[in-house]
Scaffold this active site. Structure first.
Site, PDB file in Angstrom:
ATOM      1  N   GLU A  60      25.491  32.020  16.254  1.00 24.50           N
ATOM      2  CA  GLU A  60      24.361  32.079  16.949  1.00 24.50           C
ATOM      3  C   GLU A  60      22.996  31.348  16.930  1.00 24.50           C
ATOM      4  O   GLU A  60      21.870  31.163  17.429  1.00 24.50           O
ATOM      5  CB  GLU A  60      24.069  33.639  17.171  1.00 24.50           C
ATOM      6  N   ASP A 117      30.174  33.581  21.730  1.00 23.54           N
ATOM      7  CA  ASP A 117      28.042  33.234  22.108  1.00 23.54           C
ATOM      8  C   ASP A 117      27.905  32.653  21.591  1.00 23.54           C
ATOM      9  O   ASP A 117      26.345  31.271  21.941  1.00 23.54           O
ATOM     10  CB  ASP A 117      27.645  34.951  21.957  1.00 23.54           C
TER      11      ASP A 117
END
Length: 349
Positions: A60, A117
């Site tokens: 991330e 993500d």
């Protein structure tokens, strides 16, 4: 003759546009703000340091760092962050990133699982960089990651398209309350860009169904989404996780605003639900609706302020328009919000 002159004029205009410095055309984060962010969180090896989480790095953070480097028009910094990401995190057999890199462990990859993500952020940043700096090798890398995201983490269930938070551990076959999703992993603005590289109807379906899911994730007295949601039957907070609107979910409104998604009703429900007295944001226990952690950093407080501007045209307060680094996560969110306002919502500033 007129046609020739018109053609010559258009050609000269195109040359003039090409001669404009790229920074003037592309940067939505100032060099001053980017330098402050780099000084706080980018180490010389190219890793983004999560100063609020034992100084680990993760997919991330690397993806965010690459994205911010594009928004700051900083190609050398982008390449540094990408080089670390490519060498240290892209070590899985499927081409996705291991999510966690810990300087205190040996080997440094302490968890080989991916976080979807992070993969989306990395691929999105690569795709943007490929366009901005005419780097086809970045486009090739983005295409490879995006194709695996489509193949391994986007699934269809009960007529809905679902984004799994990882390739293992969240599907219907993996846990009794599966599938489990994390709605903050829906980085909506990335999907059309990745669809250009890896065309699939699943990207459009994920936008449509992801937005519909967020509309239905209205838990507890404050009607807020949970960090982790079971879709086994009727959506509910997933087993084994705190039943909270937590640090994951705080970025959901920011992603919606940046992508231009969500009607006024949804944005206002989120804005009113996430604030406590004084305009601070907070995390909340979903069962009671009581705040858990009050989030007073400017990087958190700018999110409801941005929603108020998008839905009600209320300018962002002056004290939130200026960036000062605090911890990695709110500082990242702060720059993403300011960049969006600079690019698309000047009336907010």
């Amino acid at each position: 003759m007129k046609q020739m002159l018109a053609f010559a004029f258009r050609a000269l205009m195109m040359v003039a546009i090409m001669l404009v410095p790229l920074t003037a055309r592309a940067a939505s984060i100032s060099q001053t703000d980017w330098n402050a962010y780099k000084a706080a969180f980018l180490d010389p090896a190219g890793r983004i340091v999560d100063t609020g989480n034992n100084n680990i790095s993760h997919s991330e953070g690397q993806g965010y760092g690459m994205w911010l480097a594009v928004l700051a028009d900083a190609p050398a910094d982008f390449e540094l962050i990408w080089s670390f990401t490519k060498t240290e995190l892209l070590v899985r057999d499927d081409g996705l990133a291991a999510w966690k890199w810990d300087p205190q462990t040996q080997p440094h990859i302490s968890d080989i699982n991916n976080a979807t993500d992070g993969d989306i952020l990395i691929a999105y940043a690569l795709a943007l960089a490929a366009k901005q700096w005419a780097k086809p090798d970045y486009a090739d890398a983005a295409r490879s990651i995006a194709s695996t995201i489509v193949a391994k983490t986007i699934v269809q269930r009960a007529g809905r398209t679902v984004l799994l938070p990882g390739t293992a551990g969240f599907a219907e076959a993996d846990r009794p309350d599966g599938p489990v999703v994390n709605p903050s992993y829906l980085i909506f603005e990335a999907f059309p860009v990745l669809n250009e590289l890896t065309p699939s109807p699943l990207w459009t379906a994920l936008t449509r169904d992801g937005l519909a899911q967020i509309n239905t994730f209205a838990f507890g007295p404050r009607k807020l989404p949970a960090d982790w949601v079971s879709l086994k039957t009727k959506p509910r907070p997933a087993d084994g996780f705190a039943q909270e609107f937590g640090y994951n979910a705080v970025r959901i409104p920011l992603y919606l605003a940046r992508a231009g998604l969500g009607d006024e009703k949804l944005l206002e429900r989120l804005r009113s639900g996430i604030i406590v007295d004084g305009g601070n944001m907070a995390t909340f226990d979903l069962r009671s609706g009581n705040p858990k952690d009050v989030l007073s950093d400017a990087g958190y407080r700018i999110i409801p302020a941005l929603l108020a501007c998008v839905s009600k045209k209320t300018p962002i307060p002056d004290e939130l328009r200026h960036f000062t680094s605090t911890l990695y996560y709110p500082s990242t969110l702060h720059l993403l919000a300011l960049s969006f306002a600079t690019q698309a919502r000047q009336e907010c500033l």
